[in-house]
Write an enzyme that holds these catalytic residues in place. Structure first.
Site: not given
Ligand SMILES: CC(=O)SCCNC(=O)CCNC(=O)[C@H](O)C(C)(C)COP(=O)(O)OP(=O)(O)OC[C@H]1O[C@@H](n2cnc3c(N)ncnc32)[C@H](O)[C@@H]1OP(=O)(O)O
Ligand SMILES: O=C([O-])CC(=O)C(=O)O
Length: 376
Positions: A262, A313
């Site tokens: 997240h 999710d």
């Molecule tokens: C309801 C919603 O919208 S909730 C979000 C739904 N989205 C997802 O589930 C998609 C999968 N998750 C992700 O892509 C990311 O965690 C996001 C987009 C939600 C957040 O992105 P960011 O804030 O950039 O993540 P964050 O800074 O915590 O990432 C840190 C590290 O963990 C890794 N990481 C974060 N989430 C994941 C994941 N789901 N799988 C694998 N690696 C991950 C990143 O690639 C990053 O690695 P790096 O430093 O080597 O580049």
């Molecule tokens: O806050 C976010 O970046 C994504 C999320 O979990 C939402 O929109 O529910």
């Protein structure tokens, strides 16, 4: 990197305040989520989605008389205009359902435009009432060749959606889970889709444009599209052991695991524990807990290996699946809920507006002269 040490700074405007809101706090005290001061778990236990919608639009929970009137108003607006039904009929079965939601929203804005901000509650409530029918009318026409009735006797928006989707009266448990799900997805501060809506609102645009833009932002797999992507992933795992092996490979290949991590939360997403509990209950009712067991194995593996936790999710995927909802409709359900948060943010932006227009650090070419085309 250990995710619990995560720094909220850097690219993606992470950690920067982009404005004020009275609507929501995300991860403020530890890992909490509040809507207008109420904890989301308190709302999930003790309120309905319509009460939450009323709260977001009006700042306070309704009393019984207000709720009754509000729900009756929403119920009266569930049907779709004939012209919108005709547009939905023309959208092919292989279209992405989020594109259907986007078109449905945009087209309704042509038929019933918001011509003045005095109409903002009317426009928001119309979209809230109409989205389940937009989704189900298109889905059943294109996939089953049935022109459904867009109204139902179901009391709640969640029950109404389930009824339109299958034609059958939903069980009490399924109504409850949909209601909880809609509460959990309703609002989340300055997430990408809500920020899209606010940027659009800041130009003094109309409600339908703001929501249409927000749907486009929610569609991507890094945001709302993750529930669908998570489902596609867990269905490929044959057992909890297989899940762990395959996830190890995905991490090795640096693939993103959908439904985990997240942008703001550091250790957990407070919505996960709530939907996970319901997913478990539904798994038992379904009579086959395999998908739930696989999901639990994924959760354990990701935490143990990467300190990555399930976001809202992940367990939504199995929960929706157990209720018989087609995977491609998972993200559109998010729209049916989040339209409340989007519209509330649009109203809040309008109440204290300045056009949102940040600056960029220029990293392009130095000033230069145009070479005549014959010499290039
Ligand atoms: C309801 C919603 O919208 S909730 C979000 C739904 N989205 C997802 O589930 C998609 C999968 N998750 C992700 O892509 C990311 O965690 C996001 C987009 C939600 C957040 O992105 P960011 O804030 O950039 O993540 P964050 O800074 O915590 O990432 C840190 C590290 O963990 C890794 N990481 C974060 N989430 C994941 C994941 N789901 N799988 C694998 N690696 C991950 C990143 O690639 C990053 O690695 P790096 O430093 O080597 O580049
Ligand atoms: O806050 C976010 O970046 C994504 C999320 O979990 C939402 O929109 O529910």
């Amino acid at each position: 990197m250990d995710m619990t040490d995560k720094k909220l700074s850097g690219a993606g405007l992470r950690g920067q305040s982009a404005g004020e809101t009275k609507l929501c706090t995300v991860g403020k005290s530890g890992s909490g989520l509040t809507y207008c001061g109420y904890d989301v778990s308190d709302l999930a236990d003790n309120a309905s989605f319509e009460e939450v919608a009323y709260l977001l639009f009006n700042g306070e929970l309704p009393n019984q008389a207000q709720l009754t009137e509000y729900k009756a108003g929403l119920k009266a607006q569930r049907d779709l205009p004939q012209a919108l039904k005709e547009v939905l009929q023309r959208i092919p079965a292989d279209a992405h359902p989020m594109d259907v939601m986007r078109t449905g929203c945009s087209f309704l804005g042509n038929l019933e435009p918001e011509t003045s901000f005095d109409q903002q509650h009317t426009a928001a409530n119309r979209l809230l009432a109409a989205f389940p029918a937009i989704m189900c009318y298109w889905y059943r026409f294109s996939h089953e060749n049935i022109e459904i009735e867009c109204t139902s006797d179901e009391d709640s928006i969640g029950g109404h959606f389930l009824k339109l989707l299958s034609g059958d009266t939903p069980s009490e448990q399924h109504r409850k889970v949909m209601d909880v799900s809609l509460i959990l997805y309703a609002e989340h501060e300055f997430n990408a889709s809500t920020f899209t809506a606010r940027v659009c609102a800041s130009t003094l645009s109309d409600m339908f444009s703001c929501v249409t833009g927000a749907i486009g932002s929610l569609r991507g797999p890094l945001h709302g599209g993750a529930n669908e992507a998570a489902m596609d992933m867990i269905q490929k795992f044959s057992s909890p052991e297989d899940a762990k092996i395959q996830m190890a490979g995905m991490l090795e290949r640096k693939e993103k695991i959908m439904g985990f991590g997240h942008a703001i939360y550091r250790e957990s997403d407070p919505r996960n524990v709530i939907i996970k509990k319901w997913s478990e209950k539904l798994a038992h009712e379904f009579g086959n807990t395999s998908l739930y067991d696989i999901s639990v194995a994924c959760e354990e593996y990701m935490w143990d290996s990467k300190k990555l936790f399930c976001n809202a999710d992940f367990f939504h995927a199995s929960a929706y699946h157990f209720m018989g909802i087609p995977t491609k409709l998972f993200t559109p359900i998010f729209v049916c809920s989040r339209v409340t948060g989007w519209a509330a943010h649009v109203m809040e932006q309008r109440a204290n507006n300045r056009i949102i227009r940040p600056s960029a650090d220029y990293i392009g070419a130095e000033p230069r002269k145009v070479t005549p085309i014959s010499e290039r």
